[in-house]
Design an enzyme around this catalytic site. Sequence first.
Site: not given
Ligand SMILES: *Cc1c(COP(=O)(O)O)cnc(C)c1O
Length: 393
Positions: A59, A112, A184, A209
């Site tokens: 963990r 997001y 982000d 992504k």
């Molecule tokens: C998809 C996404 C998230 C969240 O990511 P997960 O892996 O689905 O939890 C956060 N920020 C952006 C810009 C995203 O496209």
Amino acid sequence: MDRTSGLRPGTLAVWAGEDHGLGNATQVPVVHSVAFGYDDVDEWIDVSLGRAPGHIYGRNTNPTVAAFEDKVRILEGAEAATSAATGMGIISSALFGLLAPGDRVVSLKDTYGGTNRLFSEFLPRFGIDVTLCDTTDHEAIEAEVAKGCRVLYLETPTNPTVKIVDIARLSRAAHAAGATVLVDNTFATPINQNPLALGADLVLHSATKFLGGHADALGGVACGSKELVQAVYHFREINGASLHPMAAYLLLRGMKTLALRIERQNANALKIARFLESHPGVSRVFYPGLESHEGHAIAAKQMRGFGGMLSFMLAENTFDAVRRFLPRLTLAHTAANLGAVETIAGPPATTSHVECTPEERAAMGIPESLIRYSTGIEDADDLIVDLDQALRG
Ligand SMILES: *Cc1c(COP(=O)(O)O)cnc(C)c1O
């Protein structure tokens, strides 16, 4: 041996983080063991207290996960990195790890959907004050920051209308007010943009992504100074949203082609955006690489490429038009994901902003007929033929 110093991103994507120290396998092994044993109790104590390198319990840390963190860390030019099971796992760990009751956060209306949910629902429950500004109104953001805040939270390009904020300018304003800047960087990836080099303090990714790129593993990662990353890690280790070693392996493998994929996706998205801009079935195209985009000048200054994400409005601005258009696409998954090798299309109502009500989406300036288009690595000319037939109906 550090074989990564002085190398360029395309080489780093392949080689960084690969010195795993787990024997002579050329590929990073997937270590599934939950625990790591020690015959020497003093060594065990030293590793437990972080005085010696090593792993104790899955963990907390794991060698495969550590290799993945290292690859992203080097690509982002950071001192340290930590990870989580998902992008939201790392974003929530960052916010809960850094904030305390009475603190104030300044952010953007266009973050997001899940992040927006943290700001609107969860952080206020713990006595944290959140102010969300119009995403591209830099003066308004600077004015809010100057009133005092603990964290300035940015996302650029944003989801789904790919708005751009000036990371260097807003980081200067935040630092003058004593705030920490979180960015982000999911849409841009470290191939197109390095927020830390522009003045930000902590960079966050949904590795699900573009980093992984193959839509087969969830993950999140944060990079920054040792001190900030330690605060994020400390919360993550206790909330338990740890990245699985198998997911870390898939993300590591995907990242070897990151630079190649992003170069192709940058080129495809620009070509498609230009095509859509001149198509009678489309009323508006949002892509930071287009001169018509309001954030183009800032994007050209802070990004090396404009990314694979674009969005566009169908000429008929109704959700019915979306219902008819999407099933006609043959070269796109219609799914709630982005950043993969295959093209993916969907409306914000079912993807990035599924957590929001129609009224909230309208307030965020997300039109009913908006299509979010995540350009894959296919041949752009085939994607254009497919879009053209789908738009003509
Ligand atoms: C998809 C996404 C998230 C969240 O990511 P997960 O892996 O689905 O939890 C956060 N920020 C952006 C810009 C995203 O496209």
